[in-house]
Design a protein around this motif. Structure first.
Motif, PDB file in Angstrom:
ATOM      1  N   VAL A  55     -20.967 -18.859 -24.671  1.00 44.80           N
ATOM      2  CA  VAL A  55     -20.996 -17.773 -25.659  1.00 44.80           C
ATOM      3  C   VAL A  55     -19.887 -17.970 -26.688  1.00 44.80           C
ATOM      4  N   ALA A  56     -18.692 -18.287 -26.224  1.00 42.33           N
ATOM      5  CA  ALA A  56     -17.560 -18.471 -27.143  1.00 42.33           C
ATOM      6  C   ALA A  56     -17.839 -19.600 -28.125  1.00 42.33           C
ATOM      7  N   ARG A  57     -18.378 -20.695 -27.636  1.00 47.41           N
ATOM      8  CA  ARG A  57     -18.681 -21.822 -28.532  1.00 47.41           C
ATOM      9  C   ARG A  57     -19.764 -21.452 -29.548  1.00 47.41           C
ATOM     10  N   ARG A  58     -20.737 -20.672 -29.113  1.00 43.43           N
ATOM     11  CA  ARG A  58     -21.787 -20.227 -30.030  1.00 43.43           C
ATOM     12  C   ARG A  58     -21.189 -19.332 -31.124  1.00 43.43           C
ATOM     13  N   VAL A  59     -20.305 -18.425 -30.720  1.00 42.27           N
ATOM     14  CA  VAL A  59     -19.650 -17.544 -31.700  1.00 42.27           C
ATOM     15  C   VAL A  59     -18.804 -18.376 -32.661  1.00 42.27           C
ATOM     16  N   LEU A  60     -18.087 -19.353 -32.130  1.00 42.95           N
ATOM     17  CA  LEU A  60     -17.234 -20.185 -32.976  1.00 42.95           C
ATOM     18  C   LEU A  60     -18.062 -21.015 -33.959  1.00 42.95           C
ATOM     19  N   GLU A  61     -19.195 -21.506 -33.514  1.00 42.54           N
ATOM     20  CA  GLU A  61     -20.066 -22.269 -34.416  1.00 42.54           C
ATOM     21  C   GLU A  61     -20.581 -21.398 -35.554  1.00 42.54           C
ATOM     22  N   SER A  62     -20.987 -20.172 -35.232  1.00 43.84           N
ATOM     23  CA  SER A  62     -21.530 -19.299 -36.272  1.00 43.84           C
ATOM     24  C   SER A  62     -20.433 -18.751 -37.182  1.00 43.84           C
ATOM     25  N   ALA A  63     -19.220 -18.681 -36.692  1.00 45.97           N
ATOM     26  CA  ALA A  63     -18.111 -18.139 -37.481  1.00 45.97           C
ATOM     27  C   ALA A  63     -17.311 -19.227 -38.180  1.00 45.97           C
ATOM     28  N   ASP A  64     -17.725 -20.468 -38.021  1.00 43.61           N
ATOM     29  CA  ASP A  64     -16.983 -21.583 -38.598  1.00 43.61           C
ATOM     30  C   ASP A  64     -16.707 -21.340 -40.078  1.00 43.61           C
ATOM     31  N   GLY A  65     -15.437 -21.262 -40.411  1.00 49.56           N
ATOM     32  CA  GLY A  65     -15.049 -21.018 -41.792  1.00 49.56           C
ATOM     33  C   GLY A  65     -14.930 -19.562 -42.162  1.00 49.56           C
ATOM     34  N   LYS A  66     -15.494 -18.677 -41.347  1.00 47.28           N
ATOM     35  CA  LYS A  66     -15.454 -17.247 -41.667  1.00 47.28           C
ATOM     36  C   LYS A  66     -14.195 -16.575 -41.154  1.00 47.28           C
TER      37      LYS A  66
END
Length: 78
Positions: A55-66
């Motif tokens: 879950v954390a990696r998925r959140v980090l991927e979607s938030a990359d740069g945000k």
């Protein structure tokens, strides 16, 4: 859900603590890894550290740069 910056720190810390061989790791390192695993689970709403990491990696991927730091807003001069 924890802020992506917090999740990134937790994932990094968990991976660093997991890199040590469990058989050779000190009780202190093992305890720290358990603590970080627990915090990851709480932060992601999961019960298993593997799910928490996913879950954390998925959140980090979607938030990359945000999650870049926000520049402070200058107040208007009076």
């Amino acid at each position: 859900m924890a802020h992506p910056t917090v999740l990134r720190g937790l994932v990094t810390r968990y991976e660093a603590l997991s890199a040590a061989d469990s058989a050779a790791a000190s009780p202190s390192v093992l305890r720290q890894r358990e603590d970080v695993a627990y915090t990851l689970c709480v932060s992601t709403g999961t019960r298993d550290v593997r799910d928490a990491l996913r879950v954390a990696r998925r959140v980090l991927e979607s938030a990359d740069g945000k999650d870049a730091p926000v520049a402070p807003v200058a107040s208007a001069a009076r």
